[in-house]
Motif scaffolding. Structure first.
Motif, PDB file in Angstrom:
ATOM      1  N   ILE A 173       1.051  -1.113  -0.192  1.00  0.00           N
ATOM      2  CA  ILE A 173      -0.204   0.292  -0.369  1.00  0.00           C
ATOM      3  C   ILE A 173       0.283   1.293  -0.255  1.00  0.00           C
ATOM      4  O   ILE A 173       2.673   0.995   0.266  1.00  0.00           O
ATOM      5  CB  ILE A 173      -0.888   0.182   1.277  1.00  0.00           C
ATOM      6  N   ALA A 174       0.485   2.223  -0.873  1.00  0.00           N
ATOM      7  CA  ALA A 174       1.513   3.714  -0.875  1.00  0.00           C
ATOM      8  C   ALA A 174       0.201   4.705  -1.001  1.00  0.00           C
ATOM      9  O   ALA A 174      -0.803   4.413  -2.011  1.00  0.00           O
ATOM     10  CB  ALA A 174       2.642   3.372  -1.997  1.00  0.00           C
ATOM     11  N   THR A 175       0.842   6.039  -0.634  1.00  0.00           N
ATOM     12  CA  THR A 175       0.389   7.264  -1.008  1.00  0.00           C
ATOM     13  C   THR A 175       0.456   8.401  -2.034  1.00  0.00           C
ATOM     14  O   THR A 175       2.193   7.785  -2.331  1.00  0.00           O
ATOM     15  CB  THR A 175       0.240   8.050   0.444  1.00  0.00           C
ATOM     16  N   LYS A 176       0.223   8.773  -2.108  1.00  0.00           N
ATOM     17  CA  LYS A 176       0.592   9.725  -3.489  1.00  0.00           C
ATOM     18  C   LYS A 176       1.308  10.470  -2.849  1.00  0.00           C
ATOM     19  O   LYS A 176       0.785  10.784  -1.423  1.00  0.00           O
ATOM     20  CB  LYS A 176      -0.485   9.986  -4.455  1.00  0.00           C
ATOM     21  N   PRO A 177       2.101  11.811  -3.543  1.00  0.00           N
ATOM     22  CA  PRO A 177       2.489  12.772  -2.311  1.00  0.00           C
ATOM     23  C   PRO A 177       1.747  13.929  -1.999  1.00  0.00           C
ATOM     24  O   PRO A 177       0.238  14.082  -2.455  1.00  0.00           O
ATOM     25  CB  PRO A 177       3.257  13.439  -3.642  1.00  0.00           C
ATOM     26  N   TRP A 178       2.115  13.640  -0.671  1.00  0.00           N
ATOM     27  CA  TRP A 178       1.173  14.686   0.366  1.00  0.00           C
ATOM     28  C   TRP A 178       1.612  15.545   1.379  1.00  0.00           C
ATOM     29  O   TRP A 178       2.559  14.838   1.363  1.00  0.00           O
ATOM     30  CB  TRP A 178      -0.163  13.585   1.389  1.00  0.00           C
ATOM     31  N   HIS A 179       1.645  17.162   0.856  1.00  0.00           N
ATOM     32  CA  HIS A 179       2.739  17.534   1.270  1.00  0.00           C
ATOM     33  C   HIS A 179       3.998  17.415   1.075  1.00  0.00           C
ATOM     34  O   HIS A 179       4.564  17.313   1.928  1.00  0.00           O
ATOM     35  CB  HIS A 179       2.377  17.829   2.868  1.00  0.00           C
ATOM     36  N   HIS A 180       4.461  16.341  -0.055  1.00  0.00           N
ATOM     37  CA  HIS A 180       5.693  16.283  -0.739  1.00  0.00           C
ATOM     38  C   HIS A 180       6.292  14.838  -0.089  1.00  0.00           C
ATOM     39  O   HIS A 180       6.893  14.373  -0.038  1.00  0.00           O
ATOM     40  CB  HIS A 180       6.927  17.028  -0.619  1.00  0.00           C
ATOM     41  N   ILE A 181       5.037  14.640   0.597  1.00  0.00           N
ATOM     42  CA  ILE A 181       5.251  13.251   1.670  1.00  0.00           C
ATOM     43  C   ILE A 181       4.867  11.978   1.511  1.00  0.00           C
ATOM     44  O   ILE A 181       3.614  11.927   1.065  1.00  0.00           O
ATOM     45  CB  ILE A 181       5.301  13.164   2.930  1.00  0.00           C
ATOM     46  N   ASN A 182       5.326  10.801   0.259  1.00  0.00           N
ATOM     47  CA  ASN A 182       4.929   9.648   0.214  1.00  0.00           C
ATOM     48  C   ASN A 182       5.130   7.816   1.385  1.00  0.00           C
ATOM     49  O   ASN A 182       6.694   8.429   2.270  1.00  0.00           O
ATOM     50  CB  ASN A 182       5.268   8.795  -0.992  1.00  0.00           C
ATOM     51  N   ALA A 183       4.376   7.154   1.339  1.00  0.00           N
ATOM     52  CA  ALA A 183       4.487   6.287   2.268  1.00  0.00           C
ATOM     53  C   ALA A 183       4.149   5.411   1.526  1.00  0.00           C
ATOM     54  O   ALA A 183       3.249   4.672   1.068  1.00  0.00           O
ATOM     55  CB  ALA A 183       3.086   6.595   3.827  1.00  0.00           C
ATOM     56  N   TYR A 184       4.643   3.799   2.774  1.00  0.00           N
ATOM     57  CA  TYR A 184       4.629   3.488   1.390  1.00  0.00           C
ATOM     58  C   TYR A 184       4.851   1.596   2.925  1.00  0.00           C
ATOM     59  O   TYR A 184       5.220   2.116   3.694  1.00  0.00           O
ATOM     60  CB  TYR A 184       5.831   2.826   0.517  1.00  0.00           C
ATOM     61  N   ALA A 185       4.213   0.808   2.419  1.00  0.00           N
ATOM     62  CA  ALA A 185       3.848  -0.042   3.329  1.00  0.00           C
ATOM     63  C   ALA A 185       3.680  -1.564   2.579  1.00  0.00           C
ATOM     64  O   ALA A 185       2.896  -1.953   1.565  1.00  0.00           O
ATOM     65  CB  ALA A 185       3.041   0.119   4.403  1.00  0.00           C
ATOM     66  N   SER A 186       4.528  -3.204   3.295  1.00  0.00           N
ATOM     67  CA  SER A 186       3.852  -4.127   2.536  1.00  0.00           C
ATOM     68  C   SER A 186       4.486  -5.150   2.995  1.00  0.00           C
ATOM     69  O   SER A 186       5.278  -5.021   4.319  1.00  0.00           O
ATOM     70  CB  SER A 186       5.507  -4.523   1.089  1.00  0.00           C
ATOM     71  N   GLY A 187       3.978  -6.529   2.785  1.00  0.00           N
ATOM     72  CA  GLY A 187       4.349  -7.758   3.834  1.00  0.00           C
ATOM     73  C   GLY A 187       3.836  -8.873   3.432  1.00  0.00           C
ATOM     74  O   GLY A 187       2.939  -8.582   1.911  1.00  0.00           O
TER      75      GLY A 187
END
Length: 810
Positions: free
Chosen positions: A648-662
């Motif tokens: 799962i990941a986010t598009k840039p939000w206030h220049h921040i991207n998050a990602y996680a995998s499992g």
């Protein structure tokens, strides 16, 4: 600063600069190999970027990738605008790239690659993707990597670079670090649970790693970086682009790099020289041709792999010895590897008509060694094969042993051609493909006696007995593969529903000879016929949501030459490894069911299941009394696995991207394994090297000036024996990368600075398994006979490393 010139001199300058880079690079190729070693003598869709992909040509973060229909970048300002668009389309900082194929696929883009350590291998770049375990041995390595995907090890995974197989053609060990520099990588893609029918592979069970190179830029320019860090780590890299040469629609780039460092544990060092080059011609009608070239020359002192007992006792201090004492086979200067790799391919896509496209790609890869180890040879009463000698030549009347540098010269070539004819008419897309591959491998040993100070030279005579070379093997292996197949895709319901069915028939032949006295058999081989059908389907519920399912098959031929012929120690007539009693190919049957969503928060998830028959585990072990690593195959019967993976990941939000995998992975060995003297009760045990839980978290910040990237990874405990009586604990690692784009001061030069911190917690851990075993303790088998213990060996994970890189594109 640059001054304005008219077009003719400017074009001349381009050619002069590029030719200078090429001459400098090829000068390294032409250099005497004695500098490093005196003897150193399906297809096309993976080659292209997705249609309509927007990428920029201006910076190392987003170099030009190959679009299906090339779009020229007309100015630097326009390139910068495309760069911003590309960044905005990335999810998770480039860790989650939108996919539509009806299989599980994960990918890292250039936006992510450009923020990582320039010296790590491509397999380390994908370590955060779901299902991937990468055994990180150091910040710079020229050796083959250890990794697993969904419980399959690196010899069961296909590796493609520009549509060409780049694993060792016989051992299947990946040579990704020898194929391309990170600065020239556009993307690395992992297909976790299936194999593209048209992929030119005969060792891939259920996973493929696909590497794609950047394309030559439309404009003259280049890129340079200079890096330095702990462990004397350094790298220098230079790439020059011609831009379009005249109005020929021809463009090219060439790059040269040098990297070096000390082993982070134990004495010794690493050094690598590498060249990449690409010449592209765009024909009319969406047709194009590329010449892709790569060269690597490297040297590395070998890391020593500990057993669990040695690790518990000595930790990271279990290494080769820094000083030589008479009889010491673990002296670091006699344990080293030299590798030379030359890679070339000519990629052609021809639009024959509105509906018909032809892809043709001939390729060749040449690799040579040697690998050097320490050993002791009996002066009297030793063996060459099964033939006993009285004395080594020149040592008549003496006794004891002579300590030697055991030099293992090896040379191999793998060449082939892939062809694919695509016919697209309305909703139907039909492909017919053919692949031919030829490979040859030769290897033997030369033993050079060490002086009392541990020195030796290629100028001295290697050891002989009765005029024969003293060697444990002298083999030659030839392999040929012919594969032909058909694939048909049908798109229905206005493009929402895709049905894809295909079939491939692969015919392979392997012939190996062992030219030692008494070797039995002297010559062995086998012919294989492997049918591999597949079916895939996907349905787009909405423009943002897709479900897919597939049922696929694939196969893996026995690895190396040891399954066919013997190898011997010099102390006994008993072989150190014997041919396999079962030379059947490993066969994979897998199923997947998955879902994807693309939006401000994108995610994908899949359930998978597979069965392996005739499972073969590639392992290695030290020959007793030496530091020589020999390859072995463990016949493990059948295996079944199932599990869940997601990211799962986010598009840039206030220049921040998050990602996680499992991933959750459940594996079971399907049979009681034959240990030679008896059967071990392995049925139902967990497959070695297959942790139940693994995962990663990533955070990225990039505002166009400042950028940073944080990666946290977890791997669960892993068994190293089939009986599950020895394991390594789970571990976590964290990396931090940060940097800043520096002012250009109205010049064409765009510099930036970056700091990378690898394993920032500085933990000491065992990252993966080098040599597997049947059982770690002696025990009774099912029939009551004694089964001797094995000694698994392990890869020690990389220590804390800090590296600073100053780079600029121009």
């Amino acid at each position: 600063m640059t001054t304005r010139r008219n077009s003719a001199p400017h074009g001349l300058l381009r050619c002069q600069l590029l030719s200078s880079c090429i001459v400098m690079a090829f000068g390294v190729v032409a250099a005497d190999g004695h500098v490093f070693a005196a003897q150193s003598a399906k297809g096309h869709p993976q080659r292209k970027a997705a249609s309509g992909q927007k990428v920029a040509a201006r910076s190392p973060a987003t170099p030009t990738s190959r679009p299906a229909a090339p779009k020229r970048v007309e100015s630097r300002a326009q390139a910068e605008e495309l760069n911003v668009v590309a960044q905005q389309l990335n999810s998770g900082g480039g860790l989650l790239v939108h996919q539509t194929a009806p299989v599980s696929v994960s990918e890292v883009s250039r936006a992510y690659i450009s923020k990582q350590v320039p010296t790590i291998s491509p397999t380390q770049l994908i370590a955060s993707l779901p299902g991937v375990q990468a055994g990180n041995e150091g910040p710079l390595s020229t050796e083959a990597e250890t990794m697993h995907i969904r419980g399959l090890d690196q010899t069961q995974i296909g590796f493609l670079f520009e549509g060409v197989p780049v694993s060792d053609a016989f051992s299947y060990a990946p040579w990704t670090s020898s194929m391309v520099d990170n600065e020239n990588l556009a993307s690395v893609k992992v297909t976790q649970g299936s194999v593209d029918l048209a992929a030119p592979l005969y060792n891939a069970d259920g996973a493929i790693v696909t590497m794609q190179e950047i394309r030559p830029s439309d404009h003259f320019g280049g890129y340079i970086d200079l890096s330095g860090g702990t462990h004397s780590l350094q790298k220098q890299f230079l790439r020059l682009n011609t831009g379009e040469i005249g109005h020929s629609d021809v463009r090219a780039f060439a790059s040269f790099s040098h990297s070096a460092g000390n082993l982070w544990r134990g004495p010794g060092d690493i050094e690598r020289y590498h060249i990449d080059a690409n010449l592209e011609k765009r024909w009319s009608g969406d047709s194009s041709s590329d010449i892709v070239f790569g060269y690597t020359r490297s040297h590395q002192n070998i890391y020593r792999y500990p057993s669990l007992a040695q690790w518990n006792q000595y930790g990271t201090s279990f290494n080769y010895d820094g000083k030589y004492t008479p009889g010491d086979t673990n002296y670091y200067k006699i344990n080293e590897r030299f590798t030379n790799v030359v890679f070339g391919a000519i990629h052609n896509d021809f639009k024959l008509s509105r509906d018909l496209t032809l892809h043709v790609e001939p390729y060749t890869t040449f690799q040579s060694g040697p690998n050097n180890y320490g050993a002791t040879i009996p002066i009297a009463g030793g063996y060459i094969g099964t033939q006993r000698y009285d004395y080594l030549d020149g040592y008549e009347g003496q006794s004891g042993k002579v300590t030697v540098e055991s030099v293992h010269p090896w040379r191999q070539n793998s060449s082939g051609i892939t062809t694919n004819l695509d016919w697209k008419k309305g909703p139907n897309d039909l492909s017919i493909f053919y692949w031919y591959s030829y490979g040859n491998h030769t290897e033997y040993q030369n033993q050079y006696a060490l002086s009392p100070g541990g020195d030796w030279s290629y100028n001295q005579q290697y050891l002989t007995a009765n005029g024969l070379r003293v060697t444990g093997y002298q083999e030659n292996t030839i392999q040929q593969v012919n594969a032909i197949g058909i694939d048909d895709k049908l798109t229905l319901l206005g493009g929402k529903l895709l049905l894809d069915a295909g079939f491939k028939a692969s015919m392979a032949s392997v012939s190996a000879t062992e030219n030692l006295p008494g070797a039995s058999p002297y010559k062995a081989g086998k012919s294989y016929f492997e049918p591999t059908p597949q079916f895939l389907a996907s349905y787009h519920v909405t423009k943002s949501d897709q479900i897919y399912m597939n049922a696929t098959t694939s196969y893996r031929l026995p690895a190396g030459w040891s399954p066919y012929v013997q190898q011997f120690p010099m102390t006994s007539a008993t072989p150190s490894s014997t041919p396999s009693s079962n030379l059947g190919a490993e066969y994979f049957i897998g199923e997947e069911l998955g879902f994807r969503h693309n939006g401000p928060i994108s995610f994908s998830a899949s359930w998978f299941h597979y069965n392996l028959t005739n499972h073969q585990i590639s392992s290695s072990s030290y020959l007793p009394g030496t530091s020589v690593l020999i390859s072995t195959q463990i016949a493990a019967g059948g295996e079944e696995a199932w599990g869940f993976q997601g990211e799962i990941a986010t598009k840039p939000w206030h220049h921040i991207n998050a990602y996680a995998s499992g991933q959750y992975l459940h594996t079971e060995i399907g049979d009681n394994v034959n240990a030679g003297t008896d059967y071990l009760p392995t049925k139902g045990k967990q497959e070695p090297g297959s942790p139940k839980f693994s995962g990663a978290i990533g955070l990225t910040y990039d505002d166009g000036t400042y950028f940073s990237n944080f990666n946290f990874r977890y791997q669960g405990q892993q068994y190293s024996t089939l009986i599950n009586d020895q394991k390594i604990p789970g571990y976590v690692t964290a990396d931090l990368n940060m940097g800043r784009t520096l002012p250009s001061f109205h010049t064409p030069v765009h510099p930036r600075i970056m700091l990378n911190l690898v394993n920032m917690g500085g933990i000491n851990y065992l990252s993966s398994i080098s040599g597997f075993g049947l059982t770690a303790v002696k025990q009774k088998g099912i029939l009551g006979n004694t089964v001797n213990a094995s000694t698994p060996s392990y890869v020690v994970g990389s220590a804390f490393t800090a590296m600073v890189t100053l780079s600029a594109d121009f």
